[in-house]
Design a protein around this motif. Structure first.
Motif, PDB file in Angstrom:
ATOM      1  N   SER A   1      -4.729  46.313  -3.448  1.00 20.05           N
ATOM      2  CA  SER A   1      -3.343  46.619  -3.812  1.00 20.05           C
ATOM      3  C   SER A   1      -3.035  46.110  -5.214  1.00 20.05           C
ATOM      4  O   SER A   1      -2.133  46.612  -5.885  1.00 20.05           O
ATOM      5  N   GLY A   2      -3.796  45.095  -5.658  1.00 12.03           N
ATOM      6  CA  GLY A   2      -3.623  44.546  -6.996  1.00 12.03           C
ATOM      7  C   GLY A   2      -4.953  44.113  -7.572  1.00 12.03           C
ATOM      8  O   GLY A   2      -5.881  43.748  -6.840  1.00 12.03           O
ATOM      9  N   CYS A   3      -5.057  44.157  -8.905  1.00 14.66           N
ATOM     10  CA  CYS A   3      -6.317  43.803  -9.563  1.00 14.66           C
ATOM     11  C   CYS A   3      -6.025  43.049 -10.855  1.00 14.66           C
ATOM     12  O   CYS A   3      -5.095  43.395 -11.598  1.00 14.66           O
ATOM     13  N   GLN A   4      -6.813  42.015 -11.109  1.00 19.67           N
ATOM     14  CA  GLN A   4      -6.695  41.214 -12.329  1.00 19.67           C
ATOM     15  C   GLN A   4      -7.985  41.352 -13.131  1.00 19.67           C
ATOM     16  O   GLN A   4      -9.085  41.318 -12.569  1.00 19.67           O
ATOM     17  N   THR A   5      -7.853  41.506 -14.453  1.00 22.44           N
ATOM     18  CA  THR A   5      -9.049  41.664 -15.268  1.00 22.44           C
ATOM     19  C   THR A   5      -8.836  41.139 -16.686  1.00 22.44           C
ATOM     20  O   THR A   5      -7.706  41.124 -17.192  1.00 22.44           O
ATOM     21  N   ASP A   6      -9.933  40.702 -17.293  1.00 26.12           N
ATOM     22  CA  ASP A   6      -9.943  40.395 -18.725  1.00 26.12           C
ATOM     23  C   ASP A   6     -10.728  41.466 -19.462  1.00 26.12           C
ATOM     24  O   ASP A   6     -11.191  41.264 -20.576  1.00 26.12           O
ATOM     25  N   MET A   7     -10.887  42.610 -18.807  1.00 26.09           N
ATOM     26  CA  MET A   7     -11.625  43.778 -19.279  1.00 26.09           C
ATOM     27  C   MET A   7     -13.139  43.590 -19.193  1.00 26.09           C
ATOM     28  O   MET A   7     -13.897  44.457 -19.617  1.00 26.09           O
ATOM     29  N   THR A   8     -13.536  42.460 -18.635  1.00 22.08           N
ATOM     30  CA  THR A   8     -14.960  42.233 -18.373  1.00 22.08           C
ATOM     31  C   THR A   8     -15.176  41.928 -16.899  1.00 22.08           C
ATOM     32  O   THR A   8     -16.028  42.529 -16.241  1.00 22.08           O
TER      33      THR A   8
END
Length: 238
Positions: free
Chosen positions: A86-93
């Motif tokens: 339902s949710g996602c966290q990323t630093d693009m890596t």
């Protein structure tokens, strides 16, 4: 009697606490992962949801930080390392899941109001809290606060939308269904009623015993001893 009065006071304050607490917090009972019902009606986020396994709000940068967050109400989505979330966290890596639709729980904060909480445990437990802000002039906007408190694994967002507003209630699909808070109130009130009944019965028994003892004492002091009376009568004849 002092013990009875003390119990009566305790029960009264318990009843007062439950009543005030129930009035202050208007719980929103979960209907689906993106809708709930409160005393005023229904909140339904489904018009905002993306149904093609992508996030409605994608890669929104947090206020202070280098992380980006994606969110979709109602339906799961996948984004690189985040699968069926339902949710996602990323630093693009690196990508981190912030909960599943199944884990959605509607909660009420005394300060910030209604929010949806999602939980997920992959490497560590992460919690996503999406606060719902009603704005009839806004279709849908997501603001990401990020980790709060700072350094924790609890992440806050605010979803502002007209769909966060309460709509007029429809027919209750399950009128016999009660929320956890309602069950708690029912149980506490039942305990209070049973306790009051027991106290009344015990008080009645104590009062009856006291009355019986008083009567026995009164009879003992008023009825003359026949042997003493007989001795007195013999003494008179001599």
């Amino acid at each position: 009697m002092d013990v009875t009065c003390s119990w009566m006071k305790i029960l009264f304050f318990m009843f007062l606490y439950v009543t005030v607490d129930a009035e202050q917090v208007d719980e929103c009972v979960k209907l689906t992962s993106c809708s709930c019902r409160n005393s005023e009606g229904i909140i339904d986020l489904s018009p905002l949801a993306s149904t093609d396994y992508t996030a409605k709000f994608k890669d929104v940068q947090e206020e202070d930080g280098s992380y980006y967050f994606s969110y979709n109400p109602c339906y799961s989505f996948s984004e690189n390392g985040c699968t069926a979330v339902s949710g996602c966290q990323t630093d693009m890596t690196n990508y981190f899941s912030l909960g599943t639709q199944y884990s959605a729980a509607f909660k009420v904060d005394a300060t910030n109001g209604l929010y949806i909480e999602y939980d997920d445990t992959t490497d560590v437990k992460r919690t996503l809290q999406v606060y719902l802000k009603c704005d009839q002039g806004e279709e849908g906007k997501l603001d990401v606060k990020g980790a709060f408190p700072s350094g924790s694994a609890i992440y806050e967002m605010t979803l502002t939308s007209k769909h966060c507003c309460t709509k007029s209630p429809g027919p209750n699909p399950d009128p016999c269904k009660h929320s956890h808070r309602e069950w708690l109130i029912i149980i506490i009130l039942s305990c209070i009623m049973v306790s009051l009944l027991v106290l009344i019965i015990l008080s009645s028994i104590i009062i009856c015993l006291q009355i019986r003892n008083n009567r026995n004492t009164s009879l003992t002091t008023t009825i003359p001893n026949p042997k003493v009376s007989e001795k007195k009568s013999y003494g008179t004849l001599n």
